[in-house]
Each structure stands twice: as C-alpha cells, then as structure tokens.
Design an enzyme around this catalytic site. Sequence first.
Site, PDB file in Angstrom:
ATOM      1  N   ASP A  95     -11.699   1.470  -3.332  1.00  0.00           N
ATOM      2  CA  ASP A  95     -10.249   1.258  -3.244  1.00  0.00           C
ATOM      3  C   ASP A  95      -9.841   1.808  -1.887  1.00  0.00           C
ATOM      4  O   ASP A  95      -9.107   2.779  -1.786  1.00  0.00           O
ATOM      5  CB  ASP A  95      -9.546   1.989  -4.405  1.00  0.00           C
ATOM      6  CG  ASP A  95      -8.070   1.612  -4.501  1.00  0.00           C
ATOM      7  OD1 ASP A  95      -7.624   0.756  -3.721  1.00  0.00           O
ATOM      8  OD2 ASP A  95      -7.371   2.187  -5.356  1.00  0.00           O
ATOM      9  N   ASN A 116       0.830  -1.205   0.000  1.00  0.00           N
ATOM     10  CA  ASN A 116       0.000   0.000   0.000  1.00  0.00           C
ATOM     11  C   ASN A 116       0.871   1.266   0.000  1.00  0.00           C
ATOM     12  O   ASN A 116       2.047   1.201  -0.326  1.00  0.00           O
ATOM     13  CB  ASN A 116      -1.031  -0.031   1.141  1.00  0.00           C
ATOM     14  CG  ASN A 116      -2.349   0.576   0.714  1.00  0.00           C
ATOM     15  OD1 ASN A 116      -2.384   1.678   0.162  1.00  0.00           O
ATOM     16  ND2 ASN A 116      -3.446  -0.133   0.930  1.00  0.00           N
ATOM     17  N   HIS A 151      -1.951  -9.862  -3.204  1.00  0.00           N
ATOM     18  CA  HIS A 151      -2.728  -8.976  -4.078  1.00  0.00           C
ATOM     19  C   HIS A 151      -3.485  -9.755  -5.163  1.00  0.00           C
ATOM     20  O   HIS A 151      -3.484  -9.396  -6.343  1.00  0.00           O
ATOM     21  CB  HIS A 151      -1.792  -7.939  -4.701  1.00  0.00           C
ATOM     22  CG  HIS A 151      -2.458  -6.678  -5.127  1.00  0.00           C
ATOM     23  ND1 HIS A 151      -3.218  -6.577  -6.272  1.00  0.00           N
ATOM     24  CD2 HIS A 151      -2.498  -5.454  -4.554  1.00  0.00           C
ATOM     25  CE1 HIS A 151      -3.670  -5.354  -6.387  1.00  0.00           C
ATOM     26  NE2 HIS A 151      -3.255  -4.643  -5.362  1.00  0.00           N
ATOM     27  N   GLU A 155      -7.249  -7.221   0.340  1.00  0.00           N
ATOM     28  CA  GLU A 155      -5.851  -7.264   0.764  1.00  0.00           C
ATOM     29  C   GLU A 155      -5.773  -6.976   2.256  1.00  0.00           C
ATOM     30  O   GLU A 155      -6.009  -5.852   2.691  1.00  0.00           O
ATOM     31  CB  GLU A 155      -5.050  -6.198   0.017  1.00  0.00           C
ATOM     32  CG  GLU A 155      -5.221  -6.211  -1.482  1.00  0.00           C
ATOM     33  CD  GLU A 155      -4.945  -4.834  -2.102  1.00  0.00           C
ATOM     34  OE1 GLU A 155      -3.941  -4.197  -1.771  1.00  0.00           O
ATOM     35  OE2 GLU A 155      -5.768  -4.392  -2.911  1.00  0.00           O
ATOM     36  N   HIS A 206       3.146   0.082  -2.859  1.00  0.00           N
ATOM     37  CA  HIS A 206       3.592  -1.319  -2.823  1.00  0.00           C
ATOM     38  C   HIS A 206       5.118  -1.447  -2.876  1.00  0.00           C
ATOM     39  O   HIS A 206       5.669  -2.276  -3.594  1.00  0.00           O
ATOM     40  CB  HIS A 206       2.941  -2.112  -3.961  1.00  0.00           C
ATOM     41  CG  HIS A 206       1.439  -2.116  -3.930  1.00  0.00           C
ATOM     42  ND1 HIS A 206       0.709  -2.111  -2.750  1.00  0.00           N
ATOM     43  CD2 HIS A 206       0.504  -2.125  -4.937  1.00  0.00           C
ATOM     44  CE1 HIS A 206      -0.585  -2.120  -3.038  1.00  0.00           C
ATOM     45  NE2 HIS A 206      -0.737  -2.118  -4.342  1.00  0.00           N
TER      46      HIS A 206
HETATM   47  C1  BGC Z   1      -4.374  -0.168  -4.652  1.00  0.00           C
HETATM   48  C2  BGC Z   1      -4.915   0.369  -5.965  1.00  0.00           C
HETATM   49  C3  BGC Z   1      -3.948   0.005  -7.047  1.00  0.00           C
HETATM   50  C4  BGC Z   1      -3.787  -1.502  -7.061  1.00  0.00           C
HETATM   51  C5  BGC Z   1      -2.819  -1.967  -8.111  1.00  0.00           C
HETATM   52  C6  BGC Z   1      -4.245  -1.649  -4.759  1.00  0.00           C
HETATM   53  O1  BGC Z   1      -3.722  -2.170  -3.578  1.00  0.00           O
HETATM   54  O2  BGC Z   1      -5.155   0.202  -3.561  1.00  0.00           O
HETATM   55  O3  BGC Z   1      -5.066   1.763  -5.905  1.00  0.00           O
HETATM   56  O4  BGC Z   1      -4.366   0.473  -8.300  1.00  0.00           O
HETATM   57  O5  BGC Z   1      -3.340  -1.929  -5.807  1.00  0.00           O
HETATM   58  O6  BGC Z   1      -1.649  -1.275  -8.045  1.00  0.00           O
END
Ligand code: BGC
Length: 349
Positions: A250, A80, A178, A314, A106
């Site tokens: 999201d 995140n 993810h 997640e 991430h």
């Molecule tokens: C995020 C999204 C992102 C996705 C892929 C998710 O964990 O919250 O905003 O687009 O991951 O990167």
Amino acid sequence: MGIKISRFGKLSDGREAHLATIANKNGMTIEVTDFGATLVSVVTADKNGRCADVILGYDDATDYMQNKGYMGATLGRCANRICGAAFTLNGKTYALDNNENGNTLHSGFCGYDKVIWEMKADEAASSVAFSHHSPDMDQGFPGNFDVTVTYTLTDDNEIRIEYDGKADQDTVVNMTNHTYFNLEGHDSGDILEHVLWIDADAITPANAASIPTGEIRPVEGTPFDFRQEKAIARDIGQEEEQLKNGGGYDHNFVLNVDGSVKKVAKVKAPVSGRVLEVFTDCVGMQFYSGNFLEKTPVGKGGAIYEKRNGFCLETQFFPDAVNHENFKSPVLKAGEPFLTTTIYKFSVE
Ligand code: BGC
C-alpha cells in the site's frame, strides 16, 4: 460499438444516477457512472476469447453511496493522505476533514467520489466526459475548481482517463482513479498470483498510518523491487517494516517518468492470460494490494470481495506531497491548467 445510456438507480435524496456503456470494435465494453465519475465495469476477452468483467464494483448507485473502498471512483480534490488533516499555502493554514487516524484520506467525508457529475457522451470519440464544479473551500481547499474527467475506450483496448481542470485561486489538486482490478475476473478470488512489473527504482516509505516519512528509498534488495516482473505473492509475506505498516503493499512508487505519457506498469494474470499495461505522465503510483478489502457491501452479481481480491494502481502525486518540500508539488496555481492522462490498456499473452 457506440454508447448507450441507462439508469443506474437512485440516491437517498431521490436523484437518479446514470450509466454509460461504451463498446469498441473488438467487443470490449466499459461502463461509467455519473455518480463519482466511477468506472463500473471493464469486460474484456481472455486468451481463449472468453469475456469477463475484470474490475470490482457494485450493481447500482445506491451501493456506490456506501463505497468505502472507493471502487472505481474518481478521487479529488486531493487523493491519498494529508498528514494532520492540514496544510499551509501562501502563508495560510487550511483545515481538512480528519477521516483516518487524524489525517485526511481521499479528500475527507465528501470527496468527488460522492457527488453526481455532469455527463456528456461523445459517440464519435467513443468517450464520456464528466464535469464537476467544486466551490471555494469545498472539503477545506481554497478556490473554485472546475474539473472534467474524460473516459475514452479506443479500438486498441485502451481506457484513456484524462483530467482537465482549472482553479481561480492557488490550491492543491491530486486526482486519481481508484479501480480495483482482478484480471482473472472480478469474482475470482485473490490476486496474489498476478505477475507485476513496475518501472520504479524507489518508493516513499510510510509510517504505520501510511504517511510518508519523506525518505525516497531505493527498491533494490527490498520486497518493493518490481523492476523484474514477479508474482505479487512472492514477497508480500516477508517480515519487513514497510509491508507491516501497510498490511501488505500500500505504497507510493516513484515512477521513472519524464513528463510524457509512458508505460510504468504491466500486470499478467496466469490463468486467463489477460494483461494490463498502465501508461501515465504522473510522478507517483500507489500500488495497493487490496489489504483492507473485506466487509464491503455485496458486490456485482452477488460477489463477495475479500482481502486481496483486487489491486489498485493509482497514478498521482506522492501522498502528502503538499507537506513535503522534496516531493513534486501538488499546488495548482490560479488560472493554470491541471492536465494529466492515465491509460489502462488490455491485451492477452
Ligand atoms: C489507500 C489504502 C486505502 C484504500 C481505500 C488506497 O488508496 O492507499 O490505504 O485503504 O485506498 O481507502
């Protein structure tokens, strides 16, 4: 039953990736690869006994190198977002990669989703363990961090994901998986009619860059109230600030957890009757409705994945927790164990 190991294609540097297939006594199978300790497929029966692969992904490791949407991947050292791509720990400020609007997403440009993990299969336990050594200052984080992610497929149709790590200096750790699910089958269009329940009384609202404001906002009376199950479609189109900021769902949900591994979410697919239940000991869960899923490389078996063709649940610490005193701290103290468990359990109704 048993575990089969096969080749999963070559990376650009010539190294070979591997795929482990685990089957249980009910005929359910999962595949995991050492590239990114990634969950590649979950094949499970519908209410009529017909099997389908219910997660999005790619056919080989080369495609996973371009995996912009992080499909199935293990994310770390810190999943995140981290605001301003920086944090301060023990009086020292650490700079991270800015890979999204001035923030870190991430873990930046070289996350644990982009490395080959050491793989060890345990037939008797129906599990495959992946280990990775992340050196001091890897991605900008202090301390050597050694972590093992173990996937187990049980005869109760559960995928157990266990994280076990240790660092030699205080550091920040937030690991998650993810996977994008589509319980009707990975190539069956949007997930909007899936019916979702989440055991959360609040979310952490975020700005337009998906960075939490710090507020803990009750879900009562908002589109984020999933305490009574409802179709994802029902409120996703509402004119509401948070839905606009995320382009749909999201958001981090503040789970009603107590430190033990407990059920926090349930999803039902209306056509196939497949059910997914999520159990975790994590305090937060990002529910992401696949809003930015488009223009991804061609997926498994030629599938084209479009906006909202998959959803992620997640489990993790809250986003940007290291920069918010009122969020549970993701700081892992030197020498202390990092241990968390998340279970994705499949059934039919
Ligand atoms: C995020 C999204 C992102 C996705 C892929 C998710 O964990 O919250 O905003 O687009 O991951 O990167």
